[in-house]
Design a protein around this motif. Structure first.
Motif, PDB file in Angstrom:
ATOM      1  N   ASP A 116      18.766   8.220   2.553  1.00 47.12           N
ATOM      2  CA  ASP A 116      17.475   8.480   1.924  1.00 47.12           C
ATOM      3  C   ASP A 116      16.957   7.167   1.347  1.00 47.12           C
ATOM      4  OD1 ASP A 116      15.250   9.245   0.561  1.00 47.12           O
ATOM      5  OD2 ASP A 116      16.231  10.757  -0.687  1.00 47.12           O
ATOM      6  N   HIS A 117      16.063   6.532   2.084  1.00 44.38           N
ATOM      7  CA  HIS A 117      15.469   5.268   1.658  1.00 44.38           C
ATOM      8  C   HIS A 117      14.040   5.471   1.149  1.00 44.38           C
ATOM      9  CE1 HIS A 117      18.313   2.568   4.295  1.00 44.38           C
ATOM     10  NE2 HIS A 117      18.944   3.225   3.328  1.00 44.38           N
ATOM     11  N   SER A 118      13.670   6.709   0.858  1.00 43.86           N
ATOM     12  CA  SER A 118      12.272   7.020   0.560  1.00 43.86           C
ATOM     13  C   SER A 118      11.792   6.466  -0.779  1.00 43.86           C
ATOM     14  CB  SER A 118      12.057   8.534   0.592  1.00 43.86           C
ATOM     15  OG  SER A 118      12.839   9.184  -0.402  1.00 43.86           O
ATOM     16  N   GLU A 119      12.712   6.138  -1.676  1.00 46.33           N
ATOM     17  CA  GLU A 119      12.295   5.628  -2.978  1.00 46.33           C
ATOM     18  C   GLU A 119      12.759   4.197  -3.216  1.00 46.33           C
ATOM     19  OE1 GLU A 119      13.364   8.353  -6.076  1.00 46.33           O
ATOM     20  OE2 GLU A 119      12.535  10.085  -5.022  1.00 46.33           O
ATOM     21  N   LYS A 120      13.258   3.552  -2.190  1.00 44.98           N
ATOM     22  CA  LYS A 120      13.732   2.178  -2.336  1.00 44.98           C
ATOM     23  C   LYS A 120      12.572   1.209  -2.500  1.00 44.98           C
ATOM     24  CE  LYS A 120      18.295   1.906  -0.176  1.00 44.98           C
ATOM     25  NZ  LYS A 120      18.916   1.191  -1.289  1.00 44.98           N
ATOM     26  N   TYR A 150      11.020  -3.603   0.197  1.00 47.62           N
ATOM     27  CA  TYR A 150      11.155  -2.510   1.157  1.00 47.62           C
ATOM     28  C   TYR A 150       9.785  -2.084   1.676  1.00 47.62           C
ATOM     29  CZ  TYR A 150      14.057   0.707   3.654  1.00 47.62           C
ATOM     30  OH  TYR A 150      14.745   1.330   4.657  1.00 47.62           O
ATOM     31  N   THR A 151       9.276  -2.868   2.628  1.00 48.47           N
ATOM     32  CA  THR A 151       8.023  -2.551   3.295  1.00 48.47           C
ATOM     33  C   THR A 151       8.329  -1.908   4.645  1.00 48.47           C
ATOM     34  OG1 THR A 151       7.890  -4.664   4.453  1.00 48.47           O
ATOM     35  CG2 THR A 151       6.987  -4.575   2.211  1.00 48.47           C
ATOM     36  N   ALA A 152       7.272  -1.565   5.393  1.00 45.67           N
ATOM     37  CA  ALA A 152       7.472  -1.012   6.737  1.00 45.67           C
ATOM     38  C   ALA A 152       8.168  -2.013   7.647  1.00 45.67           C
ATOM     39  CB  ALA A 152       6.134  -0.573   7.338  1.00 45.67           C
ATOM     40  N   LEU A 153       7.939  -3.303   7.420  1.00 45.75           N
ATOM     41  CA  LEU A 153       8.674  -4.330   8.179  1.00 45.75           C
ATOM     42  C   LEU A 153      10.174  -4.109   8.042  1.00 45.75           C
ATOM     43  CD1 LEU A 153       6.825  -7.680   7.280  1.00 45.75           C
ATOM     44  CD2 LEU A 153       6.940  -6.622   9.527  1.00 45.75           C
ATOM     45  N   THR A 154      10.596  -3.874   6.805  1.00 46.43           N
ATOM     46  CA  THR A 154      12.017  -3.663   6.533  1.00 46.43           C
ATOM     47  C   THR A 154      12.518  -2.409   7.231  1.00 46.43           C
ATOM     48  OG1 THR A 154      11.480  -4.538   4.340  1.00 46.43           O
ATOM     49  CG2 THR A 154      13.713  -3.730   4.669  1.00 46.43           C
ATOM     50  N   SER A 155      11.720  -1.339   7.188  1.00 46.74           N
ATOM     51  CA  SER A 155      12.150  -0.076   7.783  1.00 46.74           C
ATOM     52  C   SER A 155      12.434  -0.213   9.274  1.00 46.74           C
ATOM     53  CB  SER A 155      11.087   1.012   7.552  1.00 46.74           C
ATOM     54  OG  SER A 155      11.361   1.728   6.375  1.00 46.74           O
ATOM     55  N   PHE A 156      11.561  -0.892   9.999  1.00 46.97           N
ATOM     56  CA  PHE A 156      11.776  -1.018  11.439  1.00 46.97           C
ATOM     57  C   PHE A 156      12.991  -1.896  11.742  1.00 46.97           C
ATOM     58  CE2 PHE A 156       7.223   0.178  11.359  1.00 46.97           C
ATOM     59  CZ  PHE A 156       7.340   1.356  12.079  1.00 46.97           C
ATOM     60  N   ALA A 157      13.236  -2.899  10.904  1.00 41.78           N
ATOM     61  CA  ALA A 157      14.438  -3.717  11.071  1.00 41.78           C
ATOM     62  C   ALA A 157      15.697  -2.911  10.765  1.00 41.78           C
ATOM     63  CB  ALA A 157      14.365  -4.951  10.175  1.00 41.78           C
ATOM     64  N   ARG A 181      17.536   9.029   8.767  1.00 41.69           N
ATOM     65  CA  ARG A 181      17.062   8.224   7.641  1.00 41.69           C
ATOM     66  C   ARG A 181      15.655   8.651   7.243  1.00 41.69           C
ATOM     67  NH1 ARG A 181      14.431   3.272   6.477  1.00 41.69           N
ATOM     68  NH2 ARG A 181      13.674   3.099   8.621  1.00 41.69           N
ATOM     69  N   LEU A 182      15.416   8.741   5.931  1.00 43.46           N
ATOM     70  CA  LEU A 182      14.100   9.088   5.391  1.00 43.46           C
ATOM     71  C   LEU A 182      13.463   7.846   4.792  1.00 43.46           C
ATOM     72  CD1 LEU A 182      14.970  12.396   3.485  1.00 43.46           C
ATOM     73  CD2 LEU A 182      14.421  12.082   5.905  1.00 43.46           C
ATOM     74  N   TRP A 183      12.164   7.678   5.034  1.00 46.85           N
ATOM     75  CA  TRP A 183      11.467   6.534   4.441  1.00 46.85           C
ATOM     76  C   TRP A 183      10.007   6.858   4.173  1.00 46.85           C
ATOM     77  CZ3 TRP A 183       8.407   3.812   8.388  1.00 46.85           C
ATOM     78  CH2 TRP A 183       8.726   4.171   9.710  1.00 46.85           C
ATOM     79  N   VAL A 184       9.481   6.251   3.082  1.00 50.32           N
ATOM     80  CA  VAL A 184       8.099   6.430   2.651  1.00 50.32           C
ATOM     81  C   VAL A 184       7.559   5.060   2.263  1.00 50.32           C
ATOM     82  CG1 VAL A 184       6.581   7.429   0.883  1.00 50.32           C
ATOM     83  CG2 VAL A 184       8.482   8.782   1.788  1.00 50.32           C
ATOM     84  N   HIS A 185       6.355   4.739   2.726  1.00 53.37           N
ATOM     85  CA  HIS A 185       5.733   3.473   2.332  1.00 53.37           C
ATOM     86  C   HIS A 185       4.308   3.727   1.874  1.00 53.37           C
ATOM     87  CE1 HIS A 185       9.100   1.128   3.621  1.00 53.37           C
ATOM     88  NE2 HIS A 185       9.038   1.620   4.839  1.00 53.37           N
ATOM     89  N   PRO A 186       3.934   3.226   0.690  1.00 58.50           N
ATOM     90  CA  PRO A 186       2.584   3.467   0.188  1.00 58.50           C
ATOM     91  C   PRO A 186       1.539   2.642   0.927  1.00 58.50           C
ATOM     92  CG  PRO A 186       3.805   2.057  -1.319  1.00 58.50           C
ATOM     93  CD  PRO A 186       4.772   2.492  -0.265  1.00 58.50           C
ATOM     94  N   ASP A 187       0.419   3.277   1.247  1.00 62.47           N
ATOM     95  CA  ASP A 187      -0.809   2.622   1.725  1.00 62.47           C
ATOM     96  C   ASP A 187      -0.552   1.526   2.749  1.00 62.47           C
ATOM     97  OD1 ASP A 187      -1.940   4.368  -0.057  1.00 62.47           O
ATOM     98  OD2 ASP A 187      -2.376   2.868  -1.571  1.00 62.47           O
ATOM     99  N   THR A 188      -0.048   1.962   3.907  1.00 59.99           N
ATOM    100  CA  THR A 188       0.264   1.048   5.008  1.00 59.99           C
ATOM    101  C   THR A 188      -0.296   1.632   6.299  1.00 59.99           C
ATOM    102  OG1 THR A 188       2.340   0.379   3.940  1.00 59.99           O
ATOM    103  CG2 THR A 188       2.128  -0.090   6.293  1.00 59.99           C
TER     104      THR A 188
END
Length: 283
Positions: free
Chosen positions: A17-21, A29-36, A55-62
């Motif tokens: 769960d990476h949604s609050e990292k 922890y941007t979307a760049l990081t998530s894809f890597a 894996r769970l992930w959330v990124h604000p305003d991207t």
């Protein structure tokens, strides 16, 4: 359509769960990081040791752009419009086109080993099956087909009553596959679609292009909360994801990245930075 058990034979899963990292090993922890991160997870160790991951992930305003989006004739103007709207742009390394993310959108990555002999379509169907199972008490009306007029259209758009709430992309790295889905959980799907529509208007300006970009119609998109008439939050959906994973598996592990995985992550992160050099100075 095949179900989860037809495609995913594994009974042990790794849950992340990476949604609050805010940071991942000293990287923002941007979307760049998530894809890597997904790429690093896809580079599984030798057979017998490979544990699939969810894996769970959330990124604000991207706004996550596809590779074809990077060739739009007036890309800089489109990026500027997004920046003025408070959105950061990233070019991803998986398939698809522009997608709007914010804190009401939950992203799920299903990362599977030994997919060399499993078709891309079967991997998509595994994700569709999982989402239907996860929401089975709320609706039996989820369909998978292309929603014309949606952003990032594809054969595995998920919709209810002809309005799209989710889209799936896929990334293959060696024998591993990362199947990634965004779920518009809460908020207004039309507002997200209007943002992407404005991006294409600014970045294309109606010119003829070798690639056919979507003619976005905000009326064909909505969030799950809107479609079901039920107040759903990303937190609610995270609980549903974990509960569904527990139902379809025997054993869930939550260990962090190993030293070997961190080395792979660093390399893939640098590749994502390089991929985004073109737009880095536009925002």
């Amino acid at each position: 359509m095949k179900n989860w058990e037809d495609i995913v034979a594994h009974r042990q899963f790794r849950y992340l769960d990476h949604s609050e990292k805010k940071y991942f090993h000293e990287k923002p922890y941007t979307a760049l990081t998530s894809f890597a991160v997904d790429d690093a997870l896809s580079l599984f160790p030798g057979s017998g040791e490979a544990t699939p991951a969810l894996r769970l992930w959330v990124h604000p305003d991207t706004v996550v752009l596809g590779i074809p989006d990077s060739r739009l004739p007036y890309l800089e103007e489109g990026i500027r419009l997004l920046a003025e709207s408070g959105y950061y742009a990233v070019i991803r390394n998986s398939g698809g086109l522009a997608v709007a993310l914010d804190e009401g959108v939950l992203n799920i990555s299903l990362v599977l080993p030994d997919m060399k002999n499993v078709s891309i379509y079967d991997c998509y169907e595994a994700m569709v099956s999982f989402i239907r199972f996860m929401l089975r008490d709320l609706t039996r009306d989820i369909e998978a087909y292309e929603i014309v007029g949606s952003y990032c259209p594809g054969d595995y758009d998920l919709s209810i009553g002809g309005r799209k709430f989710a889209g799936i992309s896929q990334r293959r790295v060696r024998n591993g596959a990362a199947i990634q889905i965004y779920l518009d959980v809460e908020g207004k799907g039309q507002e997200r679609a209007k943002l992407v529509q404005n991006f294409y208007d600014a970045a294309k300006k109606g010119e003829e292009t070798p690639f056919t970009y979507p003619d976005v119609n905000p009326d064909v998109m909505a969030s799950l909360s809107e479609l079901l008439g039920v107040k759903l939050t990303v937190a609610d959906m995270k609980e549903r994801v974990l509960s569904a994973l527990q139902d379809v598996s025997d054993w869930i592990v939550t260990h962090d990245f190993s030293d070997e995985e961190l080395v792979k992550f660093e390399k893939r992160y640098e590749q994502m930075i390089k991929r985004n050099e073109k737009i880095a100075g536009m925002q």
